[in-house]
Every structure is written in C-alpha cells, then in structure tokens.
Design a protein around this motif. Structure first.
Motif, short mmCIF file in Angstrom:
data_model
loop_
_atom_site.label_atom_id
_atom_site.label_comp_id
_atom_site.label_asym_id
_atom_site.label_seq_id
_atom_site.Cartn_x
_atom_site.Cartn_y
_atom_site.Cartn_z
N LEU B 79 -8.72 7.48 -9.56
CA LEU B 79 -7.75 7.01 -8.57
C LEU B 79 -7.94 7.70 -7.22
N THR B 80 -8.32 9.01 -7.25
CA THR B 80 -8.50 9.71 -5.98
C THR B 80 -9.65 9.09 -5.20
N ARG B 81 -10.57 8.39 -5.89
CA ARG B 81 -11.66 7.74 -5.15
C ARG B 81 -11.24 6.36 -4.63
N VAL B 82 -10.09 5.86 -5.12
CA VAL B 82 -9.56 4.59 -4.61
C VAL B 82 -8.63 4.86 -3.44
N ARG B 83 -7.73 5.83 -3.65
CA ARG B 83 -6.76 6.17 -2.62
C ARG B 83 -7.50 6.72 -1.39
N GLY B 84 -7.08 6.24 -0.24
CA GLY B 84 -7.72 6.72 0.98
C GLY B 84 -9.01 5.99 1.25
N ARG B 85 -9.90 5.96 0.23
CA ARG B 85 -11.23 5.36 0.43
C ARG B 85 -11.17 3.83 0.44
N ARG B 86 -10.46 3.25 -0.55
CA ARG B 86 -10.40 1.79 -0.62
C ARG B 86 -9.04 1.25 -0.20
N ILE B 87 -8.00 2.07 -0.39
CA ILE B 87 -6.66 1.68 0.04
C ILE B 87 -6.12 2.75 0.99
N GLY B 88 -5.85 2.35 2.22
CA GLY B 88 -5.21 3.29 3.14
C GLY B 88 -3.71 3.14 3.05
N TYR B 89 -2.99 4.22 3.32
CA TYR B 89 -1.53 4.18 3.17
C TYR B 89 -0.87 4.73 4.42
N VAL B 90 -0.01 3.92 5.02
CA VAL B 90 0.77 4.38 6.18
C VAL B 90 2.21 4.55 5.72
N PRO B 91 2.72 5.78 5.78
CA PRO B 91 4.06 6.04 5.23
C PRO B 91 5.16 5.62 6.20
N GLN B 92 6.36 5.57 5.66
CA GLN B 92 7.52 5.23 6.47
C GLN B 92 7.78 6.30 7.53
N ASP B 93 7.71 7.56 7.09
CA ASP B 93 8.09 8.63 8.01
C ASP B 93 6.93 9.61 8.13
N PRO B 130 -13.08 9.23 17.52
CA PRO B 130 -13.03 7.77 17.63
C PRO B 130 -11.93 7.14 16.78
N LEU B 131 -11.63 7.77 15.63
CA LEU B 131 -10.57 7.24 14.77
C LEU B 131 -9.22 7.32 15.48
N LEU B 132 -8.98 8.46 16.15
CA LEU B 132 -7.72 8.63 16.87
C LEU B 132 -7.65 7.62 18.02
N ALA B 133 -8.79 7.39 18.65
CA ALA B 133 -8.81 6.40 19.73
C ALA B 133 -8.53 5.01 19.18
N ALA B 134 -9.12 4.70 18.03
CA ALA B 134 -8.91 3.39 17.42
C ALA B 134 -7.45 3.18 17.05
N ALA B 159 -1.13 8.70 14.55
CA ALA B 159 -1.97 9.69 13.87
C ALA B 159 -2.02 9.39 12.37
N ALA B 160 -0.86 9.00 11.81
CA ALA B 160 -0.82 8.65 10.39
C ALA B 160 -1.70 7.43 10.12
N ILE B 161 -1.70 6.49 11.06
CA ILE B 161 -2.55 5.31 10.90
C ILE B 161 -4.03 5.70 10.96
N ALA B 162 -4.37 6.60 11.89
CA ALA B 162 -5.74 7.08 11.97
C ALA B 162 -6.17 7.69 10.64
N LEU B 163 -5.27 8.45 10.00
CA LEU B 163 -5.57 9.04 8.70
C LEU B 163 -5.77 7.96 7.65
N ALA B 164 -4.95 6.89 7.73
CA ALA B 164 -5.02 5.84 6.72
C ALA B 164 -6.31 5.05 6.83
N ILE B 165 -6.82 4.86 8.06
CA ILE B 165 -8.03 4.05 8.21
C ILE B 165 -9.29 4.91 8.27
#
Lengths: 274, 310, 314
Positions: B79-93, B130-134, B159-165
């Motif tokens: 699952l740790t190879r799916v989370r982040g890598r294949r599914i990005g997650y943007v939290p509520q807060d 570049p991720l932060l810029a995106a 910033a959270a979105i940059a982390l997710a993508i």
C-alpha cells in the motif's frame, strides 16, 4: 449479589484494601509481641520455626512487626491525603470562584510551594517538628495540598464557564448554595479520584521519612523505620533486609493501580457525557 | 478500462454502523468525479478507504481496483507504494496534515526520495521547486524554505497539493480541499485542480458538500446519502439550475438554486448548514464570485495578492 | 533564536531573585535557634551574644538578606555552622557527585521512558500496550529505597555482581569502569519512578500523534511505518521535553535516599544532614543551589523546545 462490572477496578480495590484489613486485624493475626524478642533468636531467616518471616536484629518476630507496622505506615499515607484533599479542594474552589486578586494571590503561593523540591520540603517540615506520626502527617499534607488545590481549581474553572453554572448565577443563587449544590457534586469526584492516586506516593514518602529517622520513634514498628533497622543485616541476611522494602513496594503498587483504574474510569465517564 | 473501479464497497465502523453501503463507482483516467454529500454521508470514509486508510477497527467488503490492481487486502508495504505514488491525497485541513516541524521543501524531498524519484537529497530539493511552482506558489524558493505555519491558508493548501502530486500519481483524491479557505481562494484552488487534471492527465476524485465546487469541477457527480449512492450522472444533468428544472423552489435565490435532478431531491437541504450561500453556476459558464479567468493559462499565474502571506 | 534565549535568560533573573528571597526568609524564620544548636543549651549568655554577632544574627532581616545575596553572587555562601567550613567548599564537590549520579539516572530515564512509551503507543489495543502500562505503573510505584535494597540484596550481596556502595571516584585507581560499576545500582534505583512517569507521558503523547490527521497525512504520502513513526515521535517530543525537564529537576533534589543507602556523598545527603544539624547557612546555600539548578533546567527545556519547534521560535 452485586455483579462486578469493572473487574480490574475490583481487583485493584481488593489489593489496596488488603493491607488496611491486615492492619486492623494485626492483634488477631500477629503470632508474637512485635516489641519484644529474644536475643538468642536474632536474625533468623524466613521460614524459621515459629517465625514464618524470620526475626530482626533484636530477635523480634518480623511478621508481627510488619503487621503492626501497617497501622502507623498506612495512617501516615492515608491521613495526609485526606487532609490534602479537604484543604486542597477548599483552596482550589475558593480561588476559582473569588475575584482576580484572591485568585492570583492563592495561585502564586501555590506556585512557590510547588517550585520547592517535594522530598526536601517534607524533610524540612519534619525536621522542624518533634519526630513522630503527627510530624509526618503534617509534612506530607503540606507537600500534597498544592497539587490537589490545582486540580480543584482547574475543575472549578472549567465548570464556572459551563452554562448551567452561569444560569445559576443569573438566577441569583448565593455563593454558598452555589458551591454546595452546583460545584461540589462535580468537583468532589474529580478531587477524590485524584487524591486516591496520591495514596501510593504518600505511603512511600511517609516510609521514607521514617527511614531517615524523622517518623515514629522506636521501638514502635513502622515499615520505613524497619527498613533502617534491618539495613545493617543487608550483607549477612539480604532477604530479611529486603522484606520491608518489598512490603512498601507492594502496597505502593496496589494503591497506584487503584488510583489509575479510577482515573481511567473517570476519564471514560466525562468522555461519555461530552 | 476504468482507472478506478469501486465495486459493491461496504465499510463498517467499529460500533457496527455502516458508513459506506454497497457503493459501486468508476472513474476513468484524466476524468473528474465529484462525491457529493452532507457531513456523515460516508463520502470521506469512502475516499479514505480507497487510500487504504479507512480507520482503526473498520471492516471493509467489496472491491477497489486501481488500474486492474485490487487494493483491498493489499499488505501495508504494498500500500505504501500505492499511496503517494499512484494516488495523491489532498487533505481537508493542510495545517493538520503538514508536519509543522519540517520545512515544506524538506517534506517534498522526503516524498520524492521515498518513491525513489530522486537519488540524492540535492536532487530531491531541486525537483521540489518546479512542483511548488506547478501548485501555483508564487515564490517556490521561499515556500520551500518556509515552515507550514509561515504560509497563509491558501498557500498552505497549495503546498499540500504540491506534496500530493509530487510523485506524479494517476489519481488525485481531494477531501473537502477548500472548506478551510475563504471564497476567493477557494475558487482559485478549484481552478488549480482543473488545470492539473488537464495538464498532467490526472484523474480527480473530489469529495465535497459544496455544490458550487461540484459544479466547477465535475464531469461526473455521485451523490452519497447515509452511506448509499442515491444518484450518479453527468454534472450537467444532475446539477440543474432551478428555472431549468421547472419552477422556483421558493428559495428566493433568483433562480440560481441547483437541483440534483436525478435524485429528485434538494441537495442543499440534505447538506444542511454547511451550504455555501453564494450563487452557483454551471460548469463552463463564467463564475460570478471569482474574478479573473476560471482556467488560467500558465500554471503559476493563478496566485494573487490575497493569498500571499504577510 | 538567540533573541528568544536571551529573553528567557532575562526572565530567569526575577525568578531567581524571588527564589533566593523565599529561601532566605523561610530558613531565617524557621524556629530552632542555630546559636543553641551550635553551643548547646547550657552556654553562657556572653558566648551566645558573641556568636550571634559573629554570624550577624542581630541585624534586621532585609539587611541580612541583601548582605547574604551580595556575598552569594560572589560565590561566598557563608560558613557552615556544623563543620566550620565554607559552604561553597562543601556544596561544590557534593554537586559534582549528584550531577554524576543524576546524569547516569537521567540517561536511563530517557532511554527506558522513550522505549517503554513507544512500545505502548505502537499498537493501541495489543498486549504490548498492556505490558508497557503495567511496567510503567510498577516503575512509578517503586520507591528509591525499596529498589535500592532489593537490587542490592539480589545483585550485590547474593550474586556479588556489583559493588553495594560507595562512589570510587572516576579519577581514582579504578578509573571510569569502576565508576560505572558503582553507578549501576544507585542510578537504577533513582531512575525508576521518573522513568515510569516519562513512559506514561510519552505513550500518551505519541498515541495522540499517531492517531491524528498528521499521521494519516504522512501515510497518505506513501511514507513507511518507520518514517511515519519518526515524524510522529518528533511531533510528540515537546511533551517528552517538558516531563523530562521535570524529572531531571526531581533527580537533582530527590536522590537523598539513594545517596543515603549507597553512601554517595551528594547534595541530597548533604542537605539532609544540614537540616538535621540546623546548619542554616549550609541549608540556605544548598537550597539556593538546587533552586538555581531548577531554573537552569527550565531554561534548557525552553531552549530545546525552541530548537525543535519553529513555531516557538517566531
């Protein structure tokens, strides 16, 4: 027959009640006079005929002494907690319900007492007085009261802002009836449960003071004093010397376990009502 | 074949309550699906179950397939190879999920290195900018060296979105990503999702109770109520302005009220007080509340003065 | 960061002044006459008068306080009435001994407390949590003297593995190894109660963070168990710092039983002897030293806090 809904609390309560019962039954249970012994029988190891737990350096029966010692030792543990619970609740509730000035004055005084090292404070108070049970009780009461007062203060402050208390104030309830009918039913259980978790500590401190020679004077048996009396035998009869240490440890564990389960249940209770 | 296929998914919470009840959904690559529902409708549980984080003591039945791989029952390591890598997650807060003790750049670099997208710490740091810029952060250098508390709410969410993508996932799950933000910033963040979707061919699963967000983002809308799927369909069909549905519903909102046509029910009533009172528009039409272009061309152009802290 | 620490340092000054005033006043107002204590009850009046004048007991309290404080600032804490030696010369070696013992015990507290607390936090319903909880309760309930006596009976007397007492200074013939051997028993006895408390606090803090949105957010990034735990432990460390500081302070003053049992010539033992001998200058100096150490420990905790959490710094 009452069903036991909380087996762990029941177990801890039984364990904490056992030493109290043994202390009360000491005259019935003790096989010998705790204060007299025969020098010929001195330092017998546990299991000796007639002395199931052995004898001390003066040939006195250790089982009898341990049983009788439970009386002053437990008194010195329980009484200061009772005093601290009463005094602390009084101080804490008063501080939380009176004006800012009184509140600040009381809180700062508590802070100063709090800042002073607990063990040294107890020793200091005990050295000022004539050694004995009274001195120990007073010293430990002084050490424990600030902590209880703090708990009572926080709890009263918490419900002071609660709506029902404000409603009562608006409806014109006098301060005394307010305290008696609204504050006490909420604060008292919290203070009692907190106080119960201090008993183990108080027993340990009380025995510690006696161990330093600041408690009940000899020849009255007391766990801490017995610890000191048997210390010279440590190298020749380590099991004898370890005996009172073991008893204090067991009693402390029992009371702490009880305090902890009670605290845990109080936590569940408040969580459920929220 | 669908990128994400949820089949007869049922999730029980420890107490035995059914948070998600026999839900089946599909989401194609590069498309957007809006999970619409009131609080307690099970939409967040559903989203988190897809991530493999349904919560302690829950029981999950059914099937969740991502690109053909069954996710349910996967061991934690896989699952740790799916989370982040294949599914990005943007939290509520984002202020609760960004580590307050590490700089944004460090956290990004950690994600890149975890998924082996950068070998060295230096490379990871360089890749973070570049991720932060995106994600539309106006000053990536500064954002990278900032701690989360030093950013404004909008920038923190970016910033959270940059982390997710960061690890270039195929699917982005956003759980109420705009509730903590004020209206203007909210519109811009939603637009960023749309831009990222087209730019990176990301599939988007947006969880929200906000009809305007749903209208702004969704291709497809799925309505959840009490853990059950009550309606699914194209956004244009499900979210209909009141006058088109025939008749003023008495809201006095000038006919801009949206109806969930397929379910024959007023979602606004179902979602209670959280409802955003601003007028809503169908996707594609000019949003009345958000000044500026709805879909900004260059990725970095979408931040504005009110988002920049201090 | 520097400004933050400077401000904390400045704030410590009034605290220390307050503490010194309270120490002085408490000790000075204590009943029990040092003159009688020193000369005995049957001493002639002239001798009593002379002694009172020599140690300055005939002047008003505020004057005596300022005088004492002024001297204290230069390192002169007066002369011990029971030993006739300078107080500072008695306190310093005792402080060194106590610091050695405290450092060893504190290392055990942190190591054991963090291990036990982490063990209890990892699985919220597993047997490890119960085991950790029971061990922490046992540790918290274990009085220094009981542990000391039981350990000595078993390890030193029965199995003869370790020395039963004394310090054997590190610089003597035995060297550091000998010091460590002498430290094992007293440090363990002193460490158990604070270790249990630390374990409980750390377990609660870490469980809280591990169940928080932060932990789920980290998992959602694809971080593995170890990395999530690292982040969470970092975020739980302020609680650990606070409790650790309290325990360090407790150790500095609270090891009097261990020092008594192991004949360890430290501060607690010295202060106890001073109290029973009503050696007022020594008590004043000793308590002032302990209180200063308290304030110093608090400063250290604040500094560590600021180093860990950027929100505290700004």
């Amino acid at each position: 027959m009452v069903t036991i809904r909380h087996p762990r609390t029941a177990l801890a309560a039984t364990a904490a009640l056992l030493p109290v019962l043994l202390a009360l039954a000491a005259p019935l249970l003790a096989p010998a006079d705790p204060d007299t012994g025969h020098l010929a029988d001195r330092l017998l190891d546990p299991g000796a005929p007639g002395h199931p737990l052995g004898t001390d350096g003066q040939g006195r029966d250790l089982l009898s002494r341990l049983l009788w010692a439970a009386r002053p030792s437990l008194t010195a543990g329980l009484l200061p907690v009772a005093v601290a619970a009463l005094a602390g609740a009084l101080i804490g509730i008063t501080a939380a319900l009176t004006g800012r000035a009184t509140e600040q004055a009381l809180l700062r005084t508590l802070d100063v007492l709090y800042a002073f090292p607990g063990v040294l404070l107890a020793i200091a108070v005990a050295t000022l007085l004539t050694p004995g049970l009274g001195a120990t009780v007073l010293a430990l009461s002084v050490v424990l009261t600030p902590a209880v007062a703090r708990v009572a203060f926080t709890e009263t402050r918490r419900i002071r802002t609660a709506e029902y208390l404000e409603a009562a104030t608006v409806s014109g309830a006098t301060r005394t009836t307010l305290i008696l009918r609204q504050v006490l039913p909420v604060v008292a259980p919290v203070v009692l449960v907190y106080a119960s978790s201090l008993v183990g500590l108080a027993v340990v401190y009380a025995a510690g003071l006696s161990f330093l020679g600041l408690g009940v004077p000899p020849p009255t048996p007391e766990w801490g004093a017995m610890l000191d009396e048997l210390r010279p035998a440590l190298f020749t009869h380590p099991w004898l010397a370890a005996l009172p240490a073991l008893v204090i440890l067991a009693v402390s564990v029992a009371f702490n376990a009880l305090g902890e389960t009670l605290r845990g249940r109080l936590g569940e209770g408040t969580e459920a009502t929220r | 074949m669908s990128l994400l296929a949820i089949d007869h998914l049922t999730v029980h919470h420890p107490g035995g309550t059914r948070a998600v009840d026999d839900v089946s959904l599909t989401l194609d690559a590069g498309r957007a699906l809006v999970l619409l529902g009131a609080s307690g409708s099970g939409k967040t549980t559903l989203a988190r179950t897809v991530l493999g984080l349904p919560g302690r003591g829950t029981t999950v039945r059914g099937s969740i397939r991502l690109g053909g791989t069954e996710l349910l029952g996967l061991p934690e390591r896989a699952l740790t190879r799916v989370r982040g890598r294949r599914i990005g997650y943007v939290p509520q807060d984002p202020s609760a999920t960004l580590d307050p003790l590490r700089r944004i750049g460090t956290q990004l670099a950690e994600v890149l290195r975890t998924h082996r997208l950068a070998d060295t710490r230096r490379a990871a740091r360089a890749a973070a900018l570049p991720l932060l810029a995106a994600a539309g952060l106006p000053d990536p250098e500064r954002a990278a060296s900032a701690y989360p508390h030093e950013l404004s709410g909008g920038l923190r969410q970016r910033a959270a979105i940059a982390l997710a993508i960061a690890a270039d996932p195929e699917l982005l799950i956003a759980d109420e990503p705009t509730t903590a933000l004020d209206t203007l910033v909210r519109a811009r963040i939603l637009d960023l999702f749309s831009t990222l979707r087209t730019r990176c061919n990301l599939a988007l699963l947006l969880v929200t109770h906000d009809l305007s967000a749903a209208a702004r983002i969704g291709d497809t809308v799925a309505v959840l109520d009490g853990g059950r799927l009550t309606a699914t369909g194209p956004a244009e069909e499900l979210l209909v302005p009141a006058e088109e549905a025939g008749g003023n519903r008495g809201s006095g909102n000038g006919g801009s009220e949206l109806l969930v046509a397929g379910a024959h029910r007023d979602v606004r009533a179902a979602s209670g007080k959280e409802q955003n009172p601003k007028p809503m528009a169908r996707p594609g039409s000019e949003p009345s509340a958000a000044p500026g272009p709805p879909f900004p061309g260059p990725l970095s152009a979408s931040s504005s003065a009110e988002e920049v802290s201090k | 960061m520097t400004r933050f620490l400077l401000r904390r340092l400045l704030l410590a000054v009034p605290t220390l002044l307050g503490v010194s005033a309270v120490v002085f006043a408490t000790v000075a107002l204590v009943p029990g006459d040092p003159v009688t204590a020193f000369l005995g009850p049957g001493a002639p009046a002239e001798a009593r008068q002379a002694l009172a004048e020599r140690i300055g007991l005939d002047r008003p309290l505020p004057v005596r306080y300022l005088d004492w404080l002024g001297h204290a600032l230069t390192g002169d804490l007066g002369t011990s009435t029971s030993t006739q030696r300078p107080v500072a010369a008695l306190l310093l070696p005792a402080l060194g001994q106590t610091l050695t013992l405290t450092a060893a015990a504190f290392a055990l507290v942190l190591l054991g407390g963090v291990l036990l607390g982490t063990l209890g936090a990892l699985r919220p319903h597993g047997w490890t949590r119960r085991l950790s909880g029971a061990a922490a309760t046992l540790a918290v309930s274990a009085p220094q003297y009981s542990v000391a006596l039981l350990l000595t009976a078993v390890l030193a007397v029965h199995w003869r593995l370790l020395p039963a007492g004394g310090t054997h200074d590190a610089f003597g013939p035995g060297g550091t190894g000998d010091l460590l051997r002498h430290l094992v028993l007293p440090a363990t006895a002193a460490a158990l109660v604070p270790l249990g408390l630390t374990a409980k606090v750390h377990r609660a803090a870490l469980s809280g963070v591990l169940a928080s949105d932060l932990a789920d957010g980290l998992r959602a990034r694809g971080l593995g168990r170890a990395a999530v735990l690292r982040h969470c432990a970092h975020n739980a460390s302020p609680a650990l710092l606070t409790i650790g500081g309290l325990q360090l302070a407790y150790l500095l003053e609270g090891v009097v039983f261990v020092e008594t049992l192991y004949a360890w010539p430290g501060l607690g033992r010295l202060l106890y002897d001073a109290l029973t001998a009503r050696d007022l200058p020594l008590v004043q100096g000793g308590v002032l030293l302990v209180a200063t150490a308290f304030v110093g420990v608090n400063l250290l905790v604040d500094a560590a806090h600021a180093a860990i959490d950027p929100r505290v710094r700004s």
